[in-house]
Design an enzyme around this catalytic site. Structure first.
Site, mmCIF file in Angstrom:
data_model
loop_
_atom_site.group_PDB
_atom_site.id
_atom_site.type_symbol
_atom_site.label_atom_id
_atom_site.label_comp_id
_atom_site.label_asym_id
_atom_site.label_seq_id
_atom_site.Cartn_x
_atom_site.Cartn_y
_atom_site.Cartn_z
ATOM 1 N N HIS A 77 0.806 -1.228 0.000
ATOM 2 C CA HIS A 77 0.000 0.000 0.000
ATOM 3 C C HIS A 77 0.842 1.283 0.000
ATOM 4 C CE1 HIS A 77 0.148 -0.097 4.420
ATOM 5 N NE2 HIS A 77 -0.754 -1.022 4.539
ATOM 6 N N HIS A 103 -4.573 -9.886 13.859
ATOM 7 C CA HIS A 103 -4.672 -8.680 13.025
ATOM 8 C C HIS A 103 -5.437 -9.058 11.765
ATOM 9 C CE1 HIS A 103 -3.964 -5.052 10.971
ATOM 10 N NE2 HIS A 103 -2.728 -5.240 10.557
ATOM 11 N N GLU A 116 -5.898 -7.335 8.896
ATOM 12 C CA GLU A 116 -5.517 -6.865 7.562
ATOM 13 C C GLU A 116 -5.266 -8.084 6.660
ATOM 14 O OE1 GLU A 116 -2.456 -3.823 7.373
ATOM 15 O OE2 GLU A 116 -2.983 -3.367 5.303
ATOM 16 N N ASP A 148 1.904 -6.972 13.513
ATOM 17 C CA ASP A 148 2.770 -6.055 12.745
ATOM 18 C C ASP A 148 3.903 -5.451 13.594
ATOM 19 O OD1 ASP A 148 1.429 -6.390 10.358
ATOM 20 O OD2 ASP A 148 0.286 -4.532 10.497
ATOM 21 N N HIS A 186 5.632 -10.236 10.237
ATOM 22 C CA HIS A 186 6.488 -10.018 9.061
ATOM 23 C C HIS A 186 7.956 -10.107 9.501
ATOM 24 C CE1 HIS A 186 3.167 -8.456 6.623
ATOM 25 N NE2 HIS A 186 2.869 -7.611 7.589
HETATM 26 FE FE1 FEO Z 1 -1.270 -4.299 9.059
HETATM 27 FE FE2 FEO Z 1 0.838 -6.839 8.119
HETATM 28 O O1 FEO Z 1 -0.765 -5.867 8.164
#
Ligand code: FEO
Length: 405
Positions: free
Chosen positions: A30, A84, A86, A169, A230
């Site tokens: 994004h 999360h 997302e 995150d 991540h």
């Molecule tokens: Fe806020 Fe890794 O998504």
């Protein structure tokens, strides 16, 4: 269930396995350029109630299932927890629920709403309030809501027995590697990618990050492993990443300036260069960034630990150049704080751009130093001397703030 069977899980602790996916090729998240790719980390907790912590982006479903199957039949998973919602962590959740049919799916109260809004399904998701606890039989998870880090639904989960914090995150980075732990990766790459991630994802929520760090410290939780959604798992330098988050979130100005500009016929570039020399002459480290050569996320990274932001654009059709509108819009949304700076640029006849640049800086609450410098067509020697001097004045303003600590 799955034609792919060569992916393997990686053991993290006694009970926890990494079963995520490596996205070697993603280059845009994004608006944030991810030159080193990313990972979507899901984790399997091999407790009495086998539990899956988060899932992965939809196209990576089979990779995750293959990694799970290297440890246990995915159909034996009893609980799924969405830390999360997302879509990089929930994209394949509806399909996984249909395939596995777990006893329960959990999320934060906001997460239950968000997942419903994302997927429009009737599957019941059980809300876990802040401070609640869930028994997995021979293991226990505690939950802490971390609203806006990164979305309103976000939460941390803490596995007591393994002293492991699932931080979604938080403390993550976009970095695709075959290695899974922080101590297996070049520390300079970790530092750069963690800072880039913080600047491009979490910067607007810095006050909340500071509160969360205080809350985690006050909780007395013994944390030996941080497992984000991540990048690598932190098992060695936990103190380092926690300290860096404290530093980045504090947003204290440093003796560094970013000069970002776009140029048509090099007039604004000459102004930028003169200003950069003045900033350096005034004692600051300087990063000069031409928007035709760099990406907006690089500018945000450089601004993370700076004290000054100077921005320049020529006028094109009564506006600033589009690449400057791009970076300034992006920067404004990320809300960098405690900067000094100024606007500058050249024009041919109408000359609106410099005022527009200055408005962006004012919206970002940049402390404006001196008058914006606007020059018709090509800067002469006197104008470039003004730009140099303006740089020196901005540097002096930054040095004053830095010296006050
Ligand atoms: Fe806020 Fe890794 O998504």
């Amino acid at each position: 269930m799955n034609n792919v069977d060569f992916y393997k899980a990686v053991k993290i602790t006694d009970r926890v396995w990494w079963v995520g996916a490596i996205d070697w090729n993603i280059r845009d998240f994004h608006g944030y350029t991810t030159r080193r790719g990313s990972t979507y980390n899901a984790y399997l907790v091999m407790a009495d109630k086998i539990t899956l912590m988060d899932t992965v982006k939809a196209p990576f479903r089979d990779e995750m299932l293959s990694r799970i199957a290297s440890v246990v039949d995915p159909k034996k998973i009893r609980y799924i927890i969405s830390n999360h919602s997302e879509m990089d962590h929930s994209g394949c959740l509806p399909e996984i629920i249909d395939m596995i049919r777990p006893e329960k799916v959990f999320a934060s109260p906001m997460g239950t709403k968000t997942l419903q809004e994302l997927f429009h399904r009737q599957a019941e998701i059980v809300p876990l309030k802040d401070g609640s606890r869930l028994s997995l039989g021979n293991a226990t998870l505690d939950f802490m809501e971390t609203r806006m880090l990164h979305w309103p639904d976000s939460m941390f989960s803490y596995l007591q027995e393994d002293r492991l914090l699932f931080s979604q995150d938080g403390f993550g980075m976009h970095l695709a590697t075959s290695e899974r732990f922080d101590d297996e990766i070049d520390p300079a790459i970790l530092e750069f990618e963690a800072a880039t991630y913080f600047a491009n994802i979490l910067l607007p929520y810095s006050p909340l990050v500071l509160k969360l760090l205080e809350r985690v410290a006050a909780s007395g939780l013994a944390i030996e492993v941080i497992a984000p959604d991540h990048g690598p798992v932190w098992r060695k330098d936990l103190a380092g990443i926690l300290a860096r988050y404290g530093r980045w979130a504090a947003q204290k100005p440093a003796a560094k300036a970013v000069v970002v500009y776009a140029t048509m016929w090099k007039s604004t570039e000459w102004m930028a260069k003169a200003m950069a020399e003045g900033l350096a002459d005034g004692g600051l480290r300087v990063k000069l960034m031409n928007m035709d050569e760099v990406h907006r996320s690089d500018v945000v990274y450089e601004t993370l630990e700076a004290g000054a932001l100077c921005a320049g654009s020529p006028t094109l059709n009564n506006n600033l150049l589009p690449q400057m509108a791009d970076v300034l819009t992006y920067l404004k949304g990320l809300r960098p704080a405690n900067l000094a700076g100024c606007a500058f640029g050249s024009y041919g006849w109408s000359g609106e751009s410099v005022k527009q640049v200055q408005e962006y800086l004012e919206d970002m609450k940049v402390k404006i130093v001196g008058e914006a410098i606007r020059v018709k067509h090509v800067p002469d020697r006197d104008t470039l001397a003004r730009c140099f001097e303006q740089g020196r004045q901005v540097a002096a303003a930054v040095r004053d703030v830095v010296s006050q600590g």
